[in-house]
Design an enzyme around this catalytic site. Sequence first.
Site, PDB file in Angstrom:
ATOM      1  N   HIS A 105      22.161 -11.143 -13.186  1.00 31.81           N
ATOM      2  CA  HIS A 105      20.886 -10.508 -13.522  1.00 31.81           C
ATOM      3  C   HIS A 105      20.022 -10.468 -12.264  1.00 31.81           C
ATOM      4  O   HIS A 105      19.910 -11.474 -11.556  1.00 31.81           O
ATOM      5  CB  HIS A 105      20.184 -11.301 -14.634  1.00 31.81           C
ATOM      6  N   SER A 132      20.365 -14.123 -10.473  1.00 32.37           N
ATOM      7  CA  SER A 132      20.882 -15.288 -11.204  1.00 32.37           C
ATOM      8  C   SER A 132      22.223 -14.926 -11.810  1.00 32.37           C
ATOM      9  O   SER A 132      22.407 -13.818 -12.316  1.00 32.37           O
ATOM     10  CB  SER A 132      19.935 -15.648 -12.363  1.00 32.37           C
ATOM     11  N   ASP A 141      19.462 -12.535 -21.628  1.00 29.89           N
ATOM     12  CA  ASP A 141      19.192 -13.040 -20.270  1.00 29.89           C
ATOM     13  C   ASP A 141      18.718 -14.488 -20.305  1.00 29.89           C
ATOM     14  O   ASP A 141      18.057 -14.950 -19.373  1.00 29.89           O
ATOM     15  CB  ASP A 141      18.154 -12.149 -19.545  1.00 29.89           C
TER      16      ASP A 141
END
Length: 211
Positions: A105, A132, A141
């Site tokens: 992400h 990340s 997420d």
Amino acid sequence: MKRYVILISGRGSNMLSLLDAGLPGACAAVVSNRPDAAGLALAAARGIPVATLDHRGFATREDFDAALAAEIERHAPDLVLLAGFMRILGDGFVRRFQGRLLNIHPSLLPAFPGIKTHAQALAAGVRVHGCSVHFVTPALDGGPIIAQAAVPVQAGDDEAALAARVLAEEHVLYPRVARWFLEGRLGLVDGRARLAGETPVGGALHVPHIA
Ligand code: GAR
């Protein structure tokens, strides 16, 4: 040899960084939810089997998820890597692959989940941004973070400049994490990411706010 499957939706630059990293495993397939994903041709050119499952052809999210799961399971992968895969996956899919499903992400989670992360970072005025890699769980997420890379936000940055700086780090970080998993050093234990063996440690990153 361990096997992995990569899911993409577009350009496929993270996919390429994985394919070209000499990982200790075989890429069994690249699957896209978009027929026009540029990454499909790049994978095919490397001799990787590719498949497209166009989500628009399915009546419900569950139907799409079930077909995607079946396509992935055909390859019996040890690891599934989301690499710019822009569909939200339902809880059933995520639970089925939990512990062997990773995502990259483009933000320092938990900051800036969702889309337009670089615009979000610029709007927030943060001095440090990044990417990340995390285990995927049903929380969007929100799964356990495995590793992050940070970059400075520089004066005059626009979305494209910041995105490019982050992307360069994505291309280093994701293959590194995938290698840990394929080496059997990385796992999801009691809801947390656990890495065995030596862990690379960086220094502190101090980024002043310069007008
Ligand atoms: C990458 O920046 C990736 O981190 C991001 O999409 C881009 C895909 O580029 N993923 C997400 O935003 C997931 N929510 P790529 O197709 O060149 O790898």
